[in-house]
Design a protein around this motif. Structure first.
Motif, PDB file in Angstrom:
ATOM      1  N   ASP A  74      -0.930 -14.539  13.572  1.00 31.15           N
ATOM      2  CA  ASP A  74       0.367 -15.233  13.534  1.00 31.15           C
ATOM      3  C   ASP A  74       0.903 -15.418  12.118  1.00 31.15           C
ATOM      4  OD1 ASP A  74       0.249 -15.509  16.268  1.00 31.15           O
ATOM      5  OD2 ASP A  74      -0.953 -17.328  16.107  1.00 31.15           O
ATOM      6  N   LYS A  75       0.062 -15.208  11.108  1.00 31.64           N
ATOM      7  CA  LYS A  75       0.520 -15.389   9.716  1.00 31.64           C
ATOM      8  C   LYS A  75       1.554 -14.333   9.308  1.00 31.64           C
ATOM      9  CE  LYS A  75      -2.216 -18.790   8.492  1.00 31.64           C
ATOM     10  NZ  LYS A  75      -1.623 -20.093   8.310  1.00 31.64           N
ATOM     11  N   CYS A  76       1.599 -13.226  10.031  1.00 37.07           N
ATOM     12  CA  CYS A  76       2.605 -12.204   9.724  1.00 37.07           C
ATOM     13  C   CYS A  76       3.778 -12.361  10.699  1.00 37.07           C
ATOM     14  CB  CYS A  76       2.026 -10.800   9.844  1.00 37.07           C
ATOM     15  SG  CYS A  76       3.318  -9.539   9.685  1.00 37.07           S
ATOM     16  N   PRO A  77       4.949 -12.804  10.198  1.00 41.40           N
ATOM     17  CA  PRO A  77       6.074 -13.033  11.123  1.00 41.40           C
ATOM     18  C   PRO A  77       6.804 -11.748  11.529  1.00 41.40           C
ATOM     19  CG  PRO A  77       6.650 -13.736   8.892  1.00 41.40           C
ATOM     20  CD  PRO A  77       5.256 -13.215   8.814  1.00 41.40           C
ATOM     21  N   TYR A  78       6.466 -10.632  10.898  1.00 44.31           N
ATOM     22  CA  TYR A  78       7.251  -9.406  11.126  1.00 44.31           C
ATOM     23  C   TYR A  78       6.566  -8.378  12.027  1.00 44.31           C
ATOM     24  CZ  TYR A  78       9.646 -11.583   7.278  1.00 44.31           C
ATOM     25  OH  TYR A  78      10.294 -12.494   6.506  1.00 44.31           O
ATOM     26  N   ILE A  79       5.426  -8.701  12.508  1.00 45.21           N
ATOM     27  CA  ILE A  79       4.697  -7.725  13.326  1.00 45.21           C
ATOM     28  C   ILE A  79       5.413  -7.516  14.668  1.00 45.21           C
ATOM     29  CG2 ILE A  79       3.106  -9.421  14.325  1.00 45.21           C
ATOM     30  CD1 ILE A  79       0.937  -7.242  13.902  1.00 45.21           C
ATOM     31  N   LEU A 118      -0.896  -0.766  12.234  1.00 49.73           N
ATOM     32  CA  LEU A 118      -0.027  -1.516  13.159  1.00 49.73           C
ATOM     33  C   LEU A 118       0.848  -2.558  12.448  1.00 49.73           C
ATOM     34  CD1 LEU A 118      -2.725  -2.098  15.929  1.00 49.73           C
ATOM     35  CD2 LEU A 118      -0.765  -0.559  16.085  1.00 49.73           C
ATOM     36  N   LEU A 119       0.657  -2.719  11.148  1.00 47.19           N
ATOM     37  CA  LEU A 119       1.427  -3.729  10.402  1.00 47.19           C
ATOM     38  C   LEU A 119       2.728  -3.123   9.840  1.00 47.19           C
ATOM     39  CD1 LEU A 119      -1.479  -5.542   8.489  1.00 47.19           C
ATOM     40  CD2 LEU A 119      -0.323  -6.234  10.583  1.00 47.19           C
ATOM     41  N   PRO A 120       3.705  -3.977   9.442  1.00 50.47           N
ATOM     42  CA  PRO A 120       5.010  -3.472   8.973  1.00 50.47           C
ATOM     43  C   PRO A 120       4.936  -2.677   7.653  1.00 50.47           C
ATOM     44  CG  PRO A 120       5.152  -5.785   9.586  1.00 50.47           C
ATOM     45  CD  PRO A 120       3.706  -5.429   9.612  1.00 50.47           C
ATOM     46  N   LYS A 121       3.926  -2.892   6.844  1.00 47.46           N
ATOM     47  CA  LYS A 121       3.702  -2.168   5.569  1.00 47.46           C
ATOM     48  C   LYS A 121       4.832  -2.403   4.564  1.00 47.46           C
ATOM     49  CE  LYS A 121       1.466   1.621   8.042  1.00 47.46           C
ATOM     50  NZ  LYS A 121       2.171   1.487   9.318  1.00 47.46           N
ATOM     51  N   THR A 122       5.385  -3.601   4.525  1.00 50.79           N
ATOM     52  CA  THR A 122       6.453  -3.902   3.565  1.00 50.79           C
ATOM     53  C   THR A 122       5.935  -4.680   2.357  1.00 50.79           C
ATOM     54  OG1 THR A 122       6.913  -5.914   4.773  1.00 50.79           O
ATOM     55  CG2 THR A 122       8.256  -3.991   5.322  1.00 50.79           C
ATOM     56  N   ASN A 123       4.680  -5.145   2.456  1.00 57.04           N
ATOM     57  CA  ASN A 123       4.069  -5.925   1.369  1.00 57.04           C
ATOM     58  C   ASN A 123       4.962  -7.095   0.926  1.00 57.04           C
ATOM     59  OD1 ASN A 123       2.020  -4.066   1.459  1.00 57.04           O
ATOM     60  ND2 ASN A 123       2.861  -2.789  -0.173  1.00 57.04           N
ATOM     61  N   CYS A 124       5.517  -7.800   1.903  1.00 59.80           N
ATOM     62  CA  CYS A 124       6.453  -8.885   1.579  1.00 59.80           C
ATOM     63  C   CYS A 124       5.738 -10.166   1.104  1.00 59.80           C
ATOM     64  CB  CYS A 124       7.309  -9.207   2.803  1.00 59.80           C
ATOM     65  SG  CYS A 124       6.377 -10.049   4.095  1.00 59.80           S
ATOM     66  N   ARG A 125       4.439 -10.250   1.317  1.00 63.68           N
ATOM     67  CA  ARG A 125       3.595 -11.364   0.858  1.00 63.68           C
ATOM     68  C   ARG A 125       3.774 -12.679   1.637  1.00 63.68           C
ATOM     69  NH1 ARG A 125       2.041 -11.220  -5.105  1.00 63.68           N
ATOM     70  NH2 ARG A 125       2.072  -9.009  -5.569  1.00 63.68           N
ATOM     71  N   GLU A 126       4.563 -12.686   2.681  1.00 63.70           N
ATOM     72  CA  GLU A 126       4.784 -13.959   3.391  1.00 63.70           C
ATOM     73  C   GLU A 126       3.533 -14.471   4.094  1.00 63.70           C
ATOM     74  OE1 GLU A 126       8.264 -14.851   5.740  1.00 63.70           O
ATOM     75  OE2 GLU A 126       9.418 -13.410   4.564  1.00 63.70           O
ATOM     76  N   CYS A 127       2.591 -13.571   4.331  1.00 65.70           N
ATOM     77  CA  CYS A 127       1.340 -13.978   4.993  1.00 65.70           C
ATOM     78  C   CYS A 127       0.376 -14.630   4.007  1.00 65.70           C
ATOM     79  CB  CYS A 127       0.673 -12.770   5.641  1.00 65.70           C
ATOM     80  SG  CYS A 127       0.365 -11.447   4.470  1.00 65.70           S
ATOM     81  N   GLY A 128       0.724 -14.585   2.732  1.00 69.99           N
ATOM     82  CA  GLY A 128      -0.167 -15.153   1.725  1.00 69.99           C
ATOM     83  C   GLY A 128      -1.043 -14.110   1.061  1.00 69.99           C
ATOM     84  N   PHE A 129      -0.933 -12.872   1.493  1.00 68.58           N
ATOM     85  CA  PHE A 129      -1.711 -11.775   0.884  1.00 68.58           C
ATOM     86  C   PHE A 129      -0.762 -10.888   0.089  1.00 68.58           C
ATOM     87  CE2 PHE A 129      -4.345 -13.345   4.212  1.00 68.58           C
ATOM     88  CZ  PHE A 129      -5.642 -13.142   3.787  1.00 68.58           C
ATOM     89  N   ALA A 130      -1.322 -10.261  -0.940  1.00 69.00           N
ATOM     90  CA  ALA A 130      -0.478  -9.457  -1.835  1.00 69.00           C
ATOM     91  C   ALA A 130       0.039  -8.199  -1.140  1.00 69.00           C
ATOM     92  CB  ALA A 130      -1.262  -9.073  -3.092  1.00 69.00           C
ATOM     93  N   THR A 131      -0.726  -7.671  -0.211  1.00 69.95           N
ATOM     94  CA  THR A 131      -0.316  -6.434   0.480  1.00 69.95           C
ATOM     95  C   THR A 131      -0.648  -6.540   1.962  1.00 69.95           C
ATOM     96  OG1 THR A 131      -2.461  -5.421   0.169  1.00 69.95           O
ATOM     97  CG2 THR A 131      -0.845  -5.007  -1.570  1.00 69.95           C
ATOM     98  N   CYS A 132      -0.009  -5.665   2.743  1.00 70.57           N
ATOM     99  CA  CYS A 132      -0.329  -5.596   4.180  1.00 70.57           C
ATOM    100  C   CYS A 132      -1.776  -5.139   4.366  1.00 70.57           C
ATOM    101  CB  CYS A 132       0.608  -4.608   4.884  1.00 70.57           C
ATOM    102  SG  CYS A 132       2.313  -5.153   4.929  1.00 70.57           S
ATOM    103  N   LEU A 133      -2.252  -4.276   3.448  1.00 72.27           N
ATOM    104  CA  LEU A 133      -3.624  -3.776   3.576  1.00 72.27           C
ATOM    105  C   LEU A 133      -4.628  -4.924   3.393  1.00 72.27           C
ATOM    106  CD1 LEU A 133      -5.487  -1.373   4.014  1.00 72.27           C
ATOM    107  CD2 LEU A 133      -5.454  -0.962   1.545  1.00 72.27           C
TER     108      LEU A 133
END
Ligand code: SF4
Length: 442
Positions: free
Chosen positions: A40-45, A11-26
């Motif tokens: 809420d840490k992922c602004p692109y969902i 259900l995540l965008p799978k762009t691995n943009c790192r804005e959530c503070g994690f290296a990957t969406c996974l």
């Protein structure tokens, strides 16, 4: 149903943009699955994905709060079918029905009796929770009875009115106390659900069949009523248990949100013993509230003791603090009895020591909450452990003699304990019931 890390990842965008503070969406998905981070840490969902994720994190059975007392009655939010899988979280509320066609004096007497139903068992306070006022005639009398009960008790209220007018009158008096409104059915759902929303109070939804119940809760949700309690009416015991089990099963195993609410059960029996047995069955499976008529203390104590046992954590036995307890006016010559820190063991010994009227000391040894024989078999109640405990608690500074009384069931350790501790060991009775005569003859 809770989603796995991989379900969430889909259900995540799978762009691995790192804005959530994690290296990957996974990595973010795995953290979300462990509830270690907020969505809420992922602004692109996307909004629809967010909705799905939020829905999956809701408890399968809604937590519903009733009353404004301290503590407030909270029911629901259960997560398992069987207690041994984890534990049951929110103890079933026990309540009493008062008919409004009783005289004022009779109502006052009943309330006094119910308010007095307080017990202590194995160191815990056991209290009843609710008073339900049932309308039998005119709305005016119902409202009068509600006013009287509300003024005389701190317990949560259930308003069992027959129509909108009676319930509105009662709510105008008691809404700040957050009573439970009983009930909305197929015939009156719209108007009663509206009352629940207007006065911000929880609502019982009634339907004899689970399908209708499911439809009605969805309608109530659409009307804005979310704090719901379910009732399938008075039925033969086996049928009622089937209803309660199916509601729980559908909510937990099939993620059926429309049945994900706690249940209320009214026990309609004249014979108090039959009433107690039926209420006990519903407390065991799976009522959130049980309403009875009988106000005798024997019945309340039996039901509350059962509830206490069912709602304790099966992985963590009830324990008391390991230490020396002085009973009565114990002095340096008083006898010293050894037991474990399992609450039931300690309080059983305590009750018998008090009955003996011989001031004594009881030492509770830390056995991680195990009873005497279990702890002995598990090597948690050993001569070494007992010796450590009496040294740690400073028993030699508490009494001027050197005698210890151990439970008769562990007589086999007396020689070794005497050697290890240097204290004279006296073997006490096997059963706690023998303690009074034992202490008197010591
Ligand atoms: Fe993936 Fe969202 Fe984290 Fe970016 S902010 S890495 S899109 S989860």
């Amino acid at each position: 149903m809770a989603l796995s890390g991989l379900d969430i990842y889909k259900l995540l965008p799978k762009t691995n943009c790192r804005e959530c503070g994690f290296a990957t969406c996974l990595a973010f998905a795995m953290a979300l699955a462990k509830k270690a981070v907020s969505i809420d840490k992922c602004p692109y969902i996307l909004p629809e994905s967010k909705e799905k994720l939020e829905a999956s994190s809701l408890p399968p059975i809604k937590l519903v709060s009733i009353g404004d007392g301290d503590p407030q009655l909270q029911i629901g939010n259960e997560t398992v079918m069987f207690r041994h899988e984890e534990k049951f979280h929110h103890p079933c509320g026990l309540g009493f029905i008062i008919d409004d066609n009783l005289t004022d004096t009779q109502i006052a007497q009943k309330i006094d009796k119910i308010n007095g139903l307080k017990f202590e068992r194995v160191g815990q306070q056991l209290n009843v929770n609710i008073i339900a006022i049932k309308q039998n005639g005119a709305a005016a009398r119902f409202i009068e009875a509600v006013k009287m009960v509300s003024a005389k008790t701190q317990l949560a209220l259930v308003l069992m009115g027959r129509d909108e007018g009676a319930l509105r009158g009662a709510l105008e008096l008691t809404a700040p106390k957050k009573p439970l409104v009983y009930c909305a059915s197929k015939e009156n759902l719209a108007s009663i659900a509206k009352l629940s929303v207007e006065f911000k109070v929880p609502l019982v939804i009634y339907a004899a069949s689970l399908d209708t119940l499911s439809e009605l809760t969805q309608e109530a949700n659409k009307a804005g009523a979310g704090d719901l309690v379910l009732d399938t009416g008075v039925k033969p015991l086996a049928q009622k248990i089937w209803d309660l089990t199916q509601i729980r099963r559908q909510a937990l195993k099939k993620s059926q949100r429309s049945l994900g609410y706690p249940c209320l059960v009214v026990v309609d029996r004249e014979d108090p013993y039959a009433e107690a047995m039926e209420a006990a069955t519903y407390i065991s499976k799976y009522a959130g509230i049980v309403l009875i008529k009988g106000t005798e203390s024997w019945e309340a104590l039996a039901l509350l003791a059962l509830r206490q046992n069912i709602y304790t954590d099966p992985q963590r036995p009830l324990q008391i603090e390991p230490k020396i307890y002085a009973i009565g006016r114990a002095n340096d010559k008083s006898p010293v009895l050894i037991t474990t820190n399992f609450s039931l063991s300690y309080y059983t010994v305590l009750g018998e020591v008090e009955a003996s009227k011989v001031p004594s000391y009881i030492i509770s040894v830390d056995t991680e909450g195990m009873s005497v024989l279990t702890a002995w078999a598990a090597e948690k109640f050993t001569p070494d452990k007992i010796t450590d405990s009496i040294n740690k608690f400073g028993l030699k500074d508490t009494v001027s003699h050197k005698k210890l009384i151990i439970p008769g069931y562990v007589a086999v350790m007396s020689g070794e304990l005497e050697d290890k501790s240097g204290w004279q060991i006296i073997v006490g009775p096997k059963e706690a019931a023998g303690i009074p005569s034992f202490l008197k003859n010591l």
